[in-house]
Write a protein that holds these residues in place. Sequence first.
Motif, PDB file in Angstrom:
ATOM      1  N   ILE A   2      97.283  45.471  21.404  1.00  0.00           N
ATOM      2  CA  ILE A   2      96.686  45.942  20.157  1.00  0.00           C
ATOM      3  C   ILE A   2      95.455  46.757  20.469  1.00  0.00           C
ATOM      4  O   ILE A   2      94.590  46.348  21.246  1.00  0.00           O
ATOM      5  N   ARG A   3      95.338  47.895  19.869  1.00  0.00           N
ATOM      6  CA  ARG A   3      94.195  48.770  20.082  1.00  0.00           C
ATOM      7  C   ARG A   3      93.362  48.831  18.813  1.00  0.00           C
ATOM      8  O   ARG A   3      93.895  48.966  17.715  1.00  0.00           O
ATOM      9  N   ASP A   4      92.043  48.730  18.934  1.00  0.00           N
ATOM     10  CA  ASP A   4      91.143  48.842  17.792  1.00  0.00           C
ATOM     11  C   ASP A   4      90.900  50.320  17.549  1.00  0.00           C
ATOM     12  O   ASP A   4      90.071  50.937  18.198  1.00  0.00           O
ATOM     13  N   LEU A   5      91.690  50.890  16.655  1.00  0.00           N
ATOM     14  CA  LEU A   5      91.684  52.336  16.486  1.00  0.00           C
ATOM     15  C   LEU A   5      90.469  52.839  15.729  1.00  0.00           C
ATOM     16  O   LEU A   5      90.004  53.956  15.955  1.00  0.00           O
ATOM     17  N   PHE A  25      98.746  56.318   8.159  1.00  0.00           N
ATOM     18  CA  PHE A  25      99.494  55.245   8.793  1.00  0.00           C
ATOM     19  C   PHE A  25     100.921  55.185   8.254  1.00  0.00           C
ATOM     20  O   PHE A  25     101.869  54.908   8.971  1.00  0.00           O
ATOM     21  N   HIS A  81     102.351  47.644   7.381  1.00  0.00           N
ATOM     22  CA  HIS A  81     101.880  48.918   7.925  1.00  0.00           C
ATOM     23  C   HIS A  81     101.346  49.827   6.833  1.00  0.00           C
ATOM     24  O   HIS A  81     100.333  50.509   7.004  1.00  0.00           O
ATOM     25  N   PRO A  87      93.233  47.948  11.496  1.00  0.00           N
ATOM     26  CA  PRO A  87      93.919  48.734  12.520  1.00  0.00           C
ATOM     27  C   PRO A  87      94.832  47.922  13.430  1.00  0.00           C
ATOM     28  O   PRO A  87      95.925  48.367  13.772  1.00  0.00           O
ATOM     29  N   SER A  88      94.411  46.729  13.833  1.00  0.00           N
ATOM     30  CA  SER A  88      95.237  45.923  14.723  1.00  0.00           C
ATOM     31  C   SER A  88      96.522  45.466  14.046  1.00  0.00           C
ATOM     32  O   SER A  88      97.575  45.380  14.691  1.00  0.00           O
ATOM     33  N   THR A  91      98.839  48.536  13.873  1.00  0.00           N
ATOM     34  CA  THR A  91      99.458  48.811  15.171  1.00  0.00           C
ATOM     35  C   THR A  91     100.560  47.806  15.480  1.00  0.00           C
ATOM     36  O   THR A  91     101.654  48.169  15.912  1.00  0.00           O
ATOM     37  N   ALA A  94     103.666  48.397  13.351  1.00  0.00           N
ATOM     38  CA  ALA A  94     104.406  49.571  13.818  1.00  0.00           C
ATOM     39  C   ALA A  94     105.215  49.243  15.062  1.00  0.00           C
ATOM     40  O   ALA A  94     106.380  49.654  15.193  1.00  0.00           O
ATOM     41  N   ASP A  95     104.614  48.489  15.985  1.00  0.00           N
ATOM     42  CA  ASP A  95     105.322  48.107  17.206  1.00  0.00           C
ATOM     43  C   ASP A  95     106.548  47.260  16.895  1.00  0.00           C
ATOM     44  O   ASP A  95     107.632  47.470  17.458  1.00  0.00           O
TER      45      ASP A  95
END
Length: 219
Positions: A2-5, A25, A81, A87-88, A91, A94-95
């Motif tokens: 997970i990326r903190d966008l 998104f 989503h 954000p996490s 993400t 979406a994954d």
Amino acid sequence: MIRDLTTPDADSASGVTPTADRQRFGYAALALLLVGIVLGAAIGLVIPRFRTPGDDSVEAGFFRDMSTHHAQAVEMSMIAHAGSATPSIVTLSADIATTQQAQIGYMQAWLRDWDLSPTSDNTAMAWMPDSAGSVVNGLMPGMANPEQLASLRKATGKDLDIQFLELMRAHHLGGIHMAQEAEELSDNKDVDWLANSMVTAQQGEIQLIDDLLKQARSS
């Protein structure tokens, strides 16, 4: 991973509004889902033909049931989503949607390759011995019921995040159980490979979900 966008402060400073983020998104989710559909179909078609399972086989039953099971995970992930501002969560959803839609593509392509229907009149989970009680009100292990799905669609903010994570955690546990049983019962190495990849991916996602649930509940 997970990326903190983004962060709220970064959004404010950049002039990006939450509505714009959700729209962005949403477009990204659609693109990712389409990629999953295309990849799943393409890879399923190029996998070498192997021993053809029968209509009542473990392999056919597992693929049909898991396609249905995955479809609900994709649905819930698309809801999260489009609606989450975290954000996490965006993400992760979406994954999950992309991965499971691609796996649906594998399974449906292989069923076509075996000259079998993607659906059957057999009872859900009939391919699994001693499965009595696994299906409750027509729902396979871990699947959300209509009331839970309706609540998820209406939820917003923190409530949406928590509902999605809780439902997806239960969904993954049910899916892992099904995939492990299929891997044990099937003697087809390709089906075993796909089932094992599902188990590995969903076990890893459960760890992420647990971390995100702690964060969401404490915020």
